[in-house]
Design a protein around this motif. Structure first.
Motif, short mmCIF file in Angstrom:
data_model
loop_
_atom_site.label_atom_id
_atom_site.label_comp_id
_atom_site.label_asym_id
_atom_site.label_seq_id
_atom_site.Cartn_x
_atom_site.Cartn_y
_atom_site.Cartn_z
N ASN A 99 6.34 -13.50 -2.14
CA ASN A 99 6.57 -13.14 -0.75
C ASN A 99 7.68 -12.09 -0.70
O ASN A 99 8.84 -12.41 -0.95
CB ASN A 99 6.97 -14.37 0.07
N PRO A 100 7.34 -10.82 -0.41
CA PRO A 100 8.34 -9.75 -0.49
C PRO A 100 9.46 -9.87 0.53
O PRO A 100 10.50 -9.23 0.38
CB PRO A 100 7.51 -8.48 -0.26
N HIS A 176 11.76 -1.25 -3.00
CA HIS A 176 11.30 -0.82 -1.68
C HIS A 176 11.00 -2.00 -0.74
O HIS A 176 10.90 -1.81 0.46
CB HIS A 176 10.05 0.06 -1.81
N ALA A 177 10.88 -3.19 -1.32
CA ALA A 177 10.61 -4.37 -0.50
C ALA A 177 11.75 -4.71 0.46
O ALA A 177 11.56 -5.49 1.39
CB ALA A 177 10.31 -5.58 -1.39
N PHE A 182 7.71 -1.54 4.46
CA PHE A 182 7.09 -1.16 3.19
C PHE A 182 5.85 -2.00 2.93
O PHE A 182 5.91 -3.23 2.93
CB PHE A 182 8.09 -1.34 2.03
N PRO A 183 4.68 -1.35 2.71
CA PRO A 183 3.43 -2.09 2.48
C PRO A 183 3.34 -2.60 1.04
O PRO A 183 2.57 -2.12 0.22
CB PRO A 183 2.34 -1.05 2.78
N TYR A 185 2.16 -5.23 -0.66
CA TYR A 185 0.92 -5.66 -1.29
C TYR A 185 -0.05 -4.50 -1.51
O TYR A 185 -0.67 -4.38 -2.57
CB TYR A 185 0.24 -6.75 -0.45
N ASP A 186 -0.20 -3.63 -0.52
CA ASP A 186 -1.12 -2.50 -0.64
C ASP A 186 -0.71 -1.56 -1.77
O ASP A 186 -1.55 -1.11 -2.56
CB ASP A 186 -1.18 -1.72 0.68
N VAL A 187 0.58 -1.27 -1.83
CA VAL A 187 1.06 -0.37 -2.88
C VAL A 187 0.88 -0.99 -4.25
O VAL A 187 0.39 -0.33 -5.19
CB VAL A 187 2.55 -0.01 -2.63
N LEU A 188 1.27 -2.25 -4.39
CA LEU A 188 1.17 -2.89 -5.71
C LEU A 188 -0.28 -3.06 -6.15
O LEU A 188 -0.60 -2.88 -7.33
CB LEU A 188 1.90 -4.23 -5.69
N ARG A 189 -1.17 -3.38 -5.22
CA ARG A 189 -2.59 -3.51 -5.59
C ARG A 189 -3.14 -2.17 -6.09
O ARG A 189 -3.89 -2.13 -7.07
CB ARG A 189 -3.40 -3.98 -4.37
N GLU A 190 -2.79 -1.10 -5.40
CA GLU A 190 -3.29 0.22 -5.82
C GLU A 190 -2.72 0.62 -7.17
O GLU A 190 -3.44 1.15 -8.03
CB GLU A 190 -2.94 1.27 -4.76
#
Length: 202
Positions: A99-100, A176-177, A182-183, A185-190
């Motif tokens: 959980n960021p 960045h969390a 800051f997105p 989950y989206d950034v880390l998934r990509e």
């Protein structure tokens, strides 16, 4: 003089470590003092100095315990995975499942990176952090080399470099969390998808 058990010593160390972390999180590592830790802990300064000689030593113990706990968890889960690909997938997912915006996690991240910057002015501290980083890089490097030997990953991939890249990705999203928008989950998934695609054999 009464004999003090190892269990008692460990309980006291845990008490000091918990108090110290709360002081570091509240005031910042550089601003917090041993006197702050004494006041928060409720133990005498002499008692605390029986266990730790400085706040740097306290933090290094905190970091070592956290690292050992993480390594134990990694290896426990690695034993369940038969492929290098699934091990890399697990490592990424370990951070995707976090959980960021969790307060305790954010406090840990801020204190961790603050201590890293503080250590750049102390060669001995920096060397100890470097040794920890080398263990983390070796962990991923071994997985990548295993994948190369099994034909899962490209043989021409520089494993050491890609191991460094993995932790650079994790450091970047963790830093960045701290920003509310800051997105994570989206950034880390990509980044995960891009990284694993680069590794996999065609």
């Amino acid at each position: 003089m009464p004999i003090v058990s190892e269990e008692y010593k460990e309980e006291k160390k845990e008490q000091i470590l918990d108090s110290a972390f709360e002081c570091f999180a509240k005031k910042g590592f550089q601003t917090a003092t041993m006197d702050d830790i004494v006041a928060h802990c409720g133990m005498s300064k002499g008692a605390i100095y029986n266990y730790f000689s400085s706040k740097e030593e306290i933090y290094l113990d905190l970091l070592t315990r956290a690292t050992d706990k993480n390594f134990a968890q990694y290896h426990k889960h690695f034993a369940k995975h038969r492929t290098a690909s699934s091990k890399m997938d697990y490592l990424f997912n370990a951070y995707l499942s976090a959980n960021p915006i969790d307060r305790n996690r954010l406090e840990y991240i801020v204190v961790f990176y603050e201590f890293n910057l503080h250590s750049t002015r102390d060669p001995d501290l920096l060397q100890q952090l470097h040794e920890r980083k080398r263990k983390l890089v070796t962990l991923v490097n071994d997985i990548i080399q295993e994948g190369q030997q099994l034909g899962e990953f490209k043989s021409n991939i520089p494993s050491q470099l890609y191991a460094e890249r993995f932790w650079t990705i994790i450091d970047g999203v963790n830093l960045h969390a701290v920003y509310d928008d800051f997105p994570y989950y989206d950034v880390l998934r990509e980044l995960k998808e891009m990284y694993l695609d680069e590794l996999k054999s065609e």
